[in-house]
Design a protein around this motif. Structure first.
Motif, PDB file in Angstrom:
ATOM      1  N   ASP A  94       0.807  -1.217   0.000  1.00  0.00           N
ATOM      2  CA  ASP A  94       0.000   0.000   0.000  1.00  0.00           C
ATOM      3  C   ASP A  94       0.845   1.274   0.000  1.00  0.00           C
ATOM      4  N   ASN A  95       2.048   1.214  -0.586  1.00  0.00           N
ATOM      5  CA  ASN A  95       2.944   2.372  -0.743  1.00  0.00           C
ATOM      6  C   ASN A  95       3.413   2.962   0.578  1.00  0.00           C
ATOM      7  N   LYS A  96       3.514   2.134   1.591  1.00  0.00           N
ATOM      8  CA  LYS A  96       4.091   2.545   2.876  1.00  0.00           C
ATOM      9  C   LYS A  96       5.384   1.771   3.072  1.00  0.00           C
ATOM     10  N   ILE A  97       6.148   2.169   4.085  1.00  0.00           N
ATOM     11  CA  ILE A  97       7.400   1.466   4.343  1.00  0.00           C
ATOM     12  C   ILE A  97       7.429   0.961   5.783  1.00  0.00           C
ATOM     13  N   GLU A  98       8.227  -0.075   5.994  1.00  0.00           N
ATOM     14  CA  GLU A  98       8.508  -0.608   7.314  1.00  0.00           C
ATOM     15  C   GLU A  98      10.012  -0.501   7.532  1.00  0.00           C
ATOM     16  N   ILE A  99      10.403  -0.123   8.750  1.00  0.00           N
ATOM     17  CA  ILE A  99      11.807   0.107   9.062  1.00  0.00           C
ATOM     18  C   ILE A  99      12.219  -0.803  10.205  1.00  0.00           C
ATOM     19  N   GLU A 100      13.366  -1.463  10.053  1.00  0.00           N
ATOM     20  CA  GLU A 100      13.963  -2.256  11.120  1.00  0.00           C
ATOM     21  C   GLU A 100      15.294  -1.619  11.491  1.00  0.00           C
ATOM     22  N   LEU A 101      15.495  -1.392  12.779  1.00  0.00           N
ATOM     23  CA  LEU A 101      16.738  -0.807  13.280  1.00  0.00           C
ATOM     24  C   LEU A 101      17.420  -1.807  14.205  1.00  0.00           C
ATOM     25  N   TYR A 102      18.697  -2.034  14.017  1.00  0.00           N
ATOM     26  CA  TYR A 102      19.493  -2.911  14.873  1.00  0.00           C
ATOM     27  C   TYR A 102      20.455  -2.019  15.652  1.00  0.00           C
ATOM     28  N   VAL A 103      20.200  -1.875  16.958  1.00  0.00           N
ATOM     29  CA  VAL A 103      20.903  -0.869  17.737  1.00  0.00           C
ATOM     30  C   VAL A 103      21.667  -1.472  18.913  1.00  0.00           C
ATOM     31  N   ILE A 104      22.615  -0.677  19.399  1.00  0.00           N
ATOM     32  CA  ILE A 104      23.343  -0.957  20.643  1.00  0.00           C
ATOM     33  C   ILE A 104      23.046   0.191  21.581  1.00  0.00           C
ATOM     34  N   MET A 105      22.578  -0.159  22.789  1.00  0.00           N
ATOM     35  CA  MET A 105      22.179   0.861  23.753  1.00  0.00           C
ATOM     36  C   MET A 105      23.164   0.943  24.909  1.00  0.00           C
ATOM     37  N   GLN A 106      23.037   2.017  25.655  1.00  0.00           N
ATOM     38  CA  GLN A 106      23.898   2.271  26.799  1.00  0.00           C
ATOM     39  C   GLN A 106      23.332   1.565  28.029  1.00  0.00           C
ATOM     40  N   TYR A 107      24.199   1.023  28.852  1.00  0.00           N
ATOM     41  CA  TYR A 107      23.798   0.328  30.076  1.00  0.00           C
ATOM     42  C   TYR A 107      23.227   1.320  31.087  1.00  0.00           C
TER      43      TYR A 107
END
Length: 116
Positions: A63-76
């Motif tokens: 339907d002309n939309k996008i999906e985003i996946e983010l692979y992150v490293i966070m702070q303790y």
């Protein structure tokens, strides 16, 4: 593959790498985010600044939309859900306002925690 946007100025094609770069820049402004990661043969590596889009994946829906996946490293020591919600809000706002493409879903995958 590029995503097409039709507006009063005509048809504009926006490459997925451009959208990934916008998402990366917006997410990096979030407090508690150390960086992005990628999986290479099961090993999570912290990326350097040379290629920002390896921790961001863009999928186009029917339907002309996008999906985003983010692979992150966070702070303790910082609440993961708070940081993830902040990232989602910033990325969705930036991508939709910059490209006029609607974002249907954003997934934040925490690949690691860095202790300072």
């Amino acid at each position: 593959m590029a995503t097409k946007v039709n507006n009063e100025y005509g048809c504009i094609e926006i490459d997925k790498h451009v959208i990934a770069q916008i998402a990366y820049r917006a997410a990096m402004e979030s407090y508690g985010l150390v960086g992005f990661s990628q999986k290479i043969k099961g090993i999570v590596e912290l990326l350097k600044g040379d290629n920002a889009t390896k921790g961001v994946k863009i999928y186009e829906t029917e339907d002309n939309k996008i999906e985003i996946e983010l692979y992150v490293i966070m702070q303790y020591g910082i609440n993961i859900s708070t940081v993830a919600n902040n990232i989602i809000e910033r990325v969705k706002y930036s991508v939709e306002n910059t490209t006029s493409i609607k974002v249907s879903k954003i997934d934040v995958n925490v690949q690691g925690i860095r202790v300072k």
